[in-house]
Design an enzyme around this catalytic site. Sequence first.
Site, short mmCIF file in Angstrom:
data_model
loop_
_atom_site.label_atom_id
_atom_site.label_comp_id
_atom_site.label_asym_id
_atom_site.label_seq_id
_atom_site.Cartn_x
_atom_site.Cartn_y
_atom_site.Cartn_z
N LYS A 285 27.68 26.45 29.58
CA LYS A 285 28.59 25.47 28.99
C LYS A 285 27.89 24.13 28.72
CE LYS A 285 32.25 28.08 28.80
NZ LYS A 285 32.90 28.43 27.52
N TYR B 251 27.50 30.11 34.52
CA TYR B 251 28.62 29.71 33.66
C TYR B 251 28.48 28.24 33.26
CZ TYR B 251 33.37 28.89 32.00
OH TYR B 251 34.45 28.55 31.24
N ASP C 137 31.34 42.71 19.88
CA ASP C 137 30.76 42.10 21.08
C ASP C 137 29.82 41.01 20.60
OD1 ASP C 137 29.34 41.37 23.33
OD2 ASP C 137 28.87 43.42 23.96
N SER D 247 34.02 23.67 28.10
CA SER D 247 34.65 23.60 29.42
C SER D 247 34.32 22.25 30.05
CB SER D 247 34.13 24.73 30.31
OG SER D 247 34.56 24.57 31.65
#
Length: 251
Positions: free
Chosen positions: A167, A163, A64, A146
């Site tokens: 990024k 998110y 992880d 992204s």
Amino acid sequence: MERWLNRIAVVTGASSGIGAACCKDLVSKGMIVVGLARREDRLKEFKEELPAEQASRFHYYKCDVSDEEQVKATFVTIEKELGGVDVLVNNAGIGRHTSITQEGNSADLRAVIDTNLFGTVWCIREVFLSLQRRHIDDGHVLIINSIAGHRIPIMRGYNINMYASSKYGLTALTEVLRQEFHVKGTKTKITSISPGATNTEMIDPKIVAALKTEFPMLRAEDVADAVSYCISTPPNVQIHELMIQPVGQML
């Protein structure tokens, strides 16, 4: 790709999607590939599906990346058992269905930053230190970023929350590390690859259906091709940022 034959690449988030596609592509081109993911059973299945010669060069560990101590222990094991890492593909990433201003969502928000941003930092640090210890000057670090790390898409009914923030952090991290690698006198390369919408488990089919419009997507293999392209460049060429969009994307 000839100079990478039998050299070692680590791919994080390797159990599905872009990570699995990168593993498949790199091992088919003669690299020794190590897949890291939380879902060890998926990694085992992936290895079993490979041709025998390629399977012999694919290794995997449960890890992880959001857990700094797990990352450190895993890379110690890789260096001890396989001899260290030459190429790192930082692909592990998660999203959460929440909004920043929603009550009681602290664990979700932290999970995104811990995996997408800090997980990338922990892995890069360990690989770079390994390259330095082994006096390897031509390593390559790749970050699967992204489009959302460069502009915020507007998607009705979907909040991109932390998110995109994570990024954007990766975009800044790429330049910070490029400068660090240079200051330390190495020729280690770093590349940020920023795909648009990609047909993986990260894309919720319900969200696509709710858009009620054409929603073109990349294949995971398209991104894997980009990874191979970037690491196959001559020693004097560094692809700093590569942005890839499916034809017709309107986000």
